[in-house]
Design a protein around this motif. Structure first.
Motif, PDB file in Angstrom:
ATOM      1  N   PRO A   3     100.602 -23.568 -24.377  1.00  0.00           N
ATOM      2  CA  PRO A   3     101.820 -22.765 -24.521  1.00  0.00           C
ATOM      3  C   PRO A   3     101.906 -21.593 -23.538  1.00  0.00           C
ATOM      4  N   THR A   4     100.755 -21.093 -23.083  1.00  0.00           N
ATOM      5  CA  THR A   4     100.766 -19.961 -22.145  1.00  0.00           C
ATOM      6  C   THR A   4      99.699 -20.165 -21.078  1.00  0.00           C
ATOM      7  N   LYS A   5      99.819 -19.405 -19.997  1.00  0.00           N
ATOM      8  CA  LYS A   5      98.792 -19.440 -18.957  1.00  0.00           C
ATOM      9  C   LYS A   5      97.464 -18.917 -19.504  1.00  0.00           C
ATOM     10  N   GLU A   6      97.541 -17.945 -20.389  1.00  0.00           N
ATOM     11  CA  GLU A   6      96.333 -17.381 -20.966  1.00  0.00           C
ATOM     12  C   GLU A   6      95.575 -18.417 -21.805  1.00  0.00           C
ATOM     13  N   SER A   7      96.308 -19.235 -22.565  1.00  0.00           N
ATOM     14  CA  SER A   7      95.630 -20.260 -23.364  1.00  0.00           C
ATOM     15  C   SER A   7      95.017 -21.334 -22.455  1.00  0.00           C
ATOM     16  N   LEU A   8      95.655 -21.634 -21.353  1.00  0.00           N
ATOM     17  CA  LEU A   8      95.081 -22.561 -20.382  1.00  0.00           C
ATOM     18  C   LEU A   8      93.807 -21.959 -19.783  1.00  0.00           C
ATOM     19  N   ALA A   9      93.865 -20.689 -19.402  1.00  0.00           N
ATOM     20  CA  ALA A   9      92.683 -20.020 -18.850  1.00  0.00           C
ATOM     21  C   ALA A   9      91.539 -20.033 -19.854  1.00  0.00           C
ATOM     22  N   ALA A  10      91.829 -19.745 -21.112  1.00  0.00           N
ATOM     23  CA  ALA A  10      90.795 -19.728 -22.143  1.00  0.00           C
ATOM     24  C   ALA A  10      90.148 -21.105 -22.301  1.00  0.00           C
ATOM     25  N   GLU A  11      90.929 -22.166 -22.231  1.00  0.00           N
ATOM     26  CA  GLU A  11      90.378 -23.521 -22.358  1.00  0.00           C
ATOM     27  C   GLU A  11      89.513 -23.879 -21.151  1.00  0.00           C
ATOM     28  N   ILE A  12      89.929 -23.498 -19.968  1.00  0.00           N
ATOM     29  CA  ILE A  12      89.120 -23.762 -18.773  1.00  0.00           C
ATOM     30  C   ILE A  12      87.783 -23.042 -18.887  1.00  0.00           C
ATOM     31  N   VAL A  13      87.817 -21.798 -19.311  1.00  0.00           N
ATOM     32  CA  VAL A  13      86.577 -21.028 -19.474  1.00  0.00           C
ATOM     33  C   VAL A  13      85.712 -21.654 -20.562  1.00  0.00           C
ATOM     34  N   ARG A  14      86.319 -22.043 -21.675  1.00  0.00           N
ATOM     35  CA  ARG A  14      85.563 -22.670 -22.761  1.00  0.00           C
ATOM     36  C   ARG A  14      84.844 -23.920 -22.259  1.00  0.00           C
ATOM     37  N   ARG A  15      85.538 -24.758 -21.517  1.00  0.00           N
ATOM     38  CA  ARG A  15      84.912 -25.978 -20.985  1.00  0.00           C
ATOM     39  C   ARG A  15      83.782 -25.640 -20.025  1.00  0.00           C
ATOM     40  N   ARG A  60      85.707 -18.443 -11.570  1.00  0.00           N
ATOM     41  CA  ARG A  60      86.709 -17.504 -11.026  1.00  0.00           C
ATOM     42  C   ARG A  60      87.426 -16.765 -12.145  1.00  0.00           C
ATOM     43  N   LEU A  61      87.814 -17.487 -13.177  1.00  0.00           N
ATOM     44  CA  LEU A  61      88.519 -16.846 -14.289  1.00  0.00           C
ATOM     45  C   LEU A  61      87.638 -15.826 -15.002  1.00  0.00           C
ATOM     46  N   LEU A  62      86.373 -16.145 -15.181  1.00  0.00           N
ATOM     47  CA  LEU A  62      85.480 -15.190 -15.836  1.00  0.00           C
ATOM     48  C   LEU A  62      85.307 -13.922 -15.014  1.00  0.00           C
ATOM     49  N   THR A  63      85.193 -14.072 -13.711  1.00  0.00           N
ATOM     50  CA  THR A  63      85.004 -12.886 -12.883  1.00  0.00           C
ATOM     51  C   THR A  63      86.296 -12.089 -12.728  1.00  0.00           C
ATOM     52  N   GLU A  64      87.432 -12.702 -13.041  1.00  0.00           N
ATOM     53  CA  GLU A  64      88.727 -12.013 -12.971  1.00  0.00           C
ATOM     54  C   GLU A  64      89.316 -11.770 -14.350  1.00  0.00           C
ATOM     55  N   ARG A  65      88.475 -11.788 -15.379  1.00  0.00           N
ATOM     56  CA  ARG A  65      88.970 -11.738 -16.754  1.00  0.00           C
ATOM     57  C   ARG A  65      89.730 -10.462 -17.088  1.00  0.00           C
ATOM     58  N   ALA A  66      89.501  -9.379 -16.359  1.00  0.00           N
ATOM     59  CA  ALA A  66      90.231  -8.133 -16.620  1.00  0.00           C
ATOM     60  C   ALA A  66      91.734  -8.300 -16.369  1.00  0.00           C
ATOM     61  N   GLN A  67      92.109  -9.240 -15.523  1.00  0.00           N
ATOM     62  CA  GLN A  67      93.520  -9.476 -15.225  1.00  0.00           C
ATOM     63  C   GLN A  67      94.160 -10.503 -16.154  1.00  0.00           C
ATOM     64  N   ILE A  68      93.383 -11.054 -17.078  1.00  0.00           N
ATOM     65  CA  ILE A  68      93.891 -12.089 -17.981  1.00  0.00           C
ATOM     66  C   ILE A  68      94.021 -11.474 -19.369  1.00  0.00           C
ATOM     67  N   SER A  69      95.203 -11.564 -19.929  1.00  0.00           N
ATOM     68  CA  SER A  69      95.459 -10.883 -21.204  1.00  0.00           C
ATOM     69  C   SER A  69      95.141 -11.771 -22.408  1.00  0.00           C
ATOM     70  N   THR A  70      93.926 -12.300 -22.415  1.00  0.00           N
ATOM     71  CA  THR A  70      93.406 -13.001 -23.581  1.00  0.00           C
ATOM     72  C   THR A  70      91.907 -12.772 -23.614  1.00  0.00           C
ATOM     73  N   GLU A  71      91.306 -12.913 -24.767  1.00  0.00           N
ATOM     74  CA  GLU A  71      89.877 -12.676 -24.887  1.00  0.00           C
ATOM     75  C   GLU A  71      89.095 -13.824 -24.269  1.00  0.00           C
ATOM     76  N   LEU A  72      88.212 -13.473 -23.352  1.00  0.00           N
ATOM     77  CA  LEU A  72      87.320 -14.443 -22.721  1.00  0.00           C
ATOM     78  C   LEU A  72      85.894 -13.938 -22.894  1.00  0.00           C
ATOM     79  N   PRO A  73      84.913 -14.838 -22.847  1.00  0.00           N
ATOM     80  CA  PRO A  73      83.529 -14.388 -22.999  1.00  0.00           C
ATOM     81  C   PRO A  73      83.128 -13.435 -21.871  1.00  0.00           C
TER      82      PRO A  73
END
Length: 153
Positions: A3-15, A60-73
């Protein structure tokens, strides 16, 4: 679909994050020596950086997580803790020198592996990553091993 770019980012990081423990488990199953297991983990992670788009994107997403408005590890925390644990086990088994600080060394190892993949990406599109990793282990392995483990190995 997401539904959002943030949820896509979270799934990529989770995988991406979910691939680490199976790599560790396989390395431990194949190696009773903790340094050999650690080297194999580094090689497998390197191969994933070379070939797996989820690994590259997740990093890349983990190292740029400050710019992503969802909780990432928090990046690399689990990896550092796991490497420190392998080093402590290696010390208990007489494979890793007693004067090696597992936590500091784990920070250094993970920092190098992440930095090596970043430089390799920039300089050679990851074509020289395995060479960089082997050079690191050629330097680090003798420093980590006890004299008895070096003779036995």
């Amino acid at each position: 679909f997401f539904p959002t770019k943030e949820s896509l980012a979270a799934e990529i990081v989770r995988r991406h994050v979910s691939t680490f423990e199976p790599i560790v488990s396989a390395a431990l199953a194949a190696n009773s020596d903790m340094i050999d297991a650690l080297i194999e983990i580094g090689r497998q992670m390197g191969r994933r950086y070379e070939t797996d788009s989820f690994t590259r994107a997740g990093t890349r997403l983990l190292t740029e997580r400050a710019q992503i408005s969802t909780e990432l590890p928090e990046p690399f925390v689990d990896w550092i803790e796991r490497v420190a644990g392998l080093l402590r086990t290696g010390q208990q088994q007489g494979q890793v020198r007693a004067d090696v600080d597992p936590e500091e060394t784990a920070q250094m190892v993970v920092s190098f592996l992440h930095g090596a993949q970043t430089l390799s990406d920039q300089f050679s599109d990851r074509q020289d990553l395995s060479v960089r990793l082997e050079a690191f282990w050629a330097m680090a392995e003798p420093w980590l091993r006890t004299a008895g483990a070096a003779l036995a190995g």
